[in-house]
Design an enzyme around this catalytic site. Structure first.
Site, PDB file in Angstrom:
ATOM      1  N   LYS A 219       0.843  -1.196   0.000  1.00 47.55           N
ATOM      2  CA  LYS A 219       0.000   0.000   0.000  1.00 47.55           C
ATOM      3  C   LYS A 219       0.877   1.244   0.000  1.00 47.55           C
ATOM      4  CE  LYS A 219      -3.056   2.580   3.077  1.00 47.55           C
ATOM      5  NZ  LYS A 219      -3.671   2.611   4.412  1.00 47.55           N
ATOM      6  N   GLU A 268      -8.660  11.759  13.281  1.00 50.19           N
ATOM      7  CA  GLU A 268      -7.769  10.636  13.533  1.00 50.19           C
ATOM      8  C   GLU A 268      -6.836  10.883  14.714  1.00 50.19           C
ATOM      9  OE1 GLU A 268      -4.695   7.652  11.186  1.00 50.19           O
ATOM     10  OE2 GLU A 268      -6.004   8.998  10.062  1.00 50.19           O
TER      11      GLU A 268
END
Length: 461
Positions: A219, A268
């Site tokens: 990723k 986050e």
């Protein structure tokens, strides 16, 4: 409007000056007192009249605020790593004179700041006012938890200082910041927006998928920029006010450096510390909100079952667990994620809790976690190498940890996403997404457009 206990302040100042004379040092004096309820946004607004940088932090879900004005001490001075920052912090706490009878998280001696996403790259002109690492001790700080407010003065004292003059300076600053009209000035509006090289960015996405298919990475997170022209110089306080009102369950922040301001609203959490208990958050996998409850449920259920997003989320979960195990005991991770709803978006969410081993702090965990797979990729070094070679953007503080730590072992850091750098009547907004083997460049581009919305909307777009 605030009555300072002059005898307490003078006693502490006398102690600090005498220590400076006796030891030939420059001790830091930190004094906290409880005050009447005061709006932290008005405090931030009033500080604009002083020639000092401002700092703002809010955990909107907890009605918690920290507003800092100026700098009494810079922990990053001479430091080239977060490990050195922590050593500087421990030394400062040990040598400071701290008067804080309350112990409330976010009060007393506290450092607040952030860092660059990638300190190894050469800083661009745009980010020249933001050091790769910057953690300041505010000269004057307001902390608000629900309806309870505190003010903290931090003063570095020399042997040549006079307690009476220092006390007058404290009183002058206090009067300027708390004697305010109660009005937030200014409004913002967008004149135009411009994507930065969108087709080139999509080509980079394609190049990343090819790289991943060769098994060189699992990723890679790629970020891009949206340039915004405002109708006038940005008014920061209304931006913060709008973010607080619209972005619930988020961390709203602003860091000023000589007229430039990095501001945002991040959902986050990177890590939170309360004494020896730490909490980290896996927040990866994104979908829009529905216009009706039925549509919202359908989109949420699709996100929970989506193979790409679940895979992306699991990357983050595994990495955070492994990082926490280095410094913590009793690491607890739920078996599967749940939905984390925001106004414009919803995310996959997994909390990770643990107990910090003796001798470690939140700085250790921040250094180990950053960058998470949600902002860098997997494996870390290969994904970062690809980003350095192919991403044409200097992220600056975007995607990096920002947060605070106090001398009572409380602190919290968020990942600086949903953010932008404001420079006068210009704003650079940043958004990114995780690229995996089957990523479609056009779909990833559309996802970043959604992620621009929180900041674009509060700017008047």
């Amino acid at each position: 409007m605030i009555e300072v206990k002059e005898t307490t302040l003078h006693t502490l100042l006398d102690q600090a000056v005498n220590e400076a004379k006796y030891n030939h040092t420059t001790p830091l004096l930190s004094m906290t007192k409880k005050i009447d309820d005061f709006n932290p946004l008005l405090f931030f607004e009033a500080a604009e009249q002083l020639p000092m940088n401002r700092t703002f932090w809010s955990s909107t879900a907890e009605a918690f605020y920290i507003v800092g004005v100026g700098s009494a001490y810079d922990l990053a001075d001479g430091a080239d790593s977060i490990e050195q920052i922590e050593r500087n912090w421990r030394k400062l706490v040990d040598e400071s004179i701290i008067h804080n009878p309350y112990g409330t998280p976010g009060t007393g001696l506290l450092t607040i700041g952030g860092m660059s996403f990638d300190p190894t790259i050469r800083k661009s002109e745009r980010w020249k006012k933001f050091s790769h690492q910057s953690f300041l001790i505010p000269a004057l700080m307001l902390t608000k938890e629900r309806d309870t407010c505190y003010v903290t003065f931090n003063i570095q004292v020399t042997e040549d200082d006079h307690p009476e003059q220092l006390a007058k300076r404290v009183k002058w600053m206090e009067n300027r910041l708390f004697d305010h009209s109660g009005y937030i000035h200014g409004e913002n509006g967008v004149e135009s927006t411009a994507d930065v090289a969108p087709e080139e960015w999509k080509e980079t996405v394609k190049r990343a998928t090819d790289y991943i298919k060769q098994d060189d990475a699992d990723k890679i997170v790629l970020a891009r920029e949206l340039q915004v022209k405002l109708r006038d110089n940005a008014a920061i306080t209304p931006i913060l006010n709008n973010l607080i009102e619209t972005q619930t369950n988020s961390y709203v922040f602003a860091f000023e450096r000589d007229g430039d301001c990095f501001v945002g609203s991040s959902p986050e959490r990177l890590v939170k510390q309360e004494k020896d208990v730490v909490l980290s958050t896996c927040l990866a996998g994104t979908a829009p909100r529905g216009e009706t409850n039925k549509e919202d449920d359908r989109i949420g259920n699709t996100l929970l079952q989506d193979e790409k997003n679940r895979s992306e989320h699991d990357f983050v979960v595994r990495m955070i667990r492994q990082s926490m195990e280095n410094y913590c005991l009793a690491v607890d991770v739920p078996d599967k994620p749940v939905l984390y709803p925001l106004k414009n978006l919803q995310h996959l969410y997994t909390p990770v809790t643990a107990r910090l081993k003796e001798g470690y702090s939140i700085f250790d965990i921040v250094g180990k976690l950053h960058p998470t797979p949600a902002l860098g990729g997997v494996p870390r070094e290969k994904s970062l190498a690809f980003i350095r070679d192919h991403e044409r953007l200097d992220r600056g503080w975007y995607g990096a940890p920002v947060g605070w730590l106090d001398s009572n072992s409380n602190g919290e850091f968020a990942v600086a996403i949903r953010s932008g750098l404001i420079q006068g009547d210009q704003a650079s907004l940043f958004a990114g997404c995780g690229i995996v083997r089957d990523s479609d460049p056009e779909a990833e581009y559309e996802e970043t457009k959604i992620k621009f919305l929180p900041m674009l909307s509060v700017l008047g777009g």
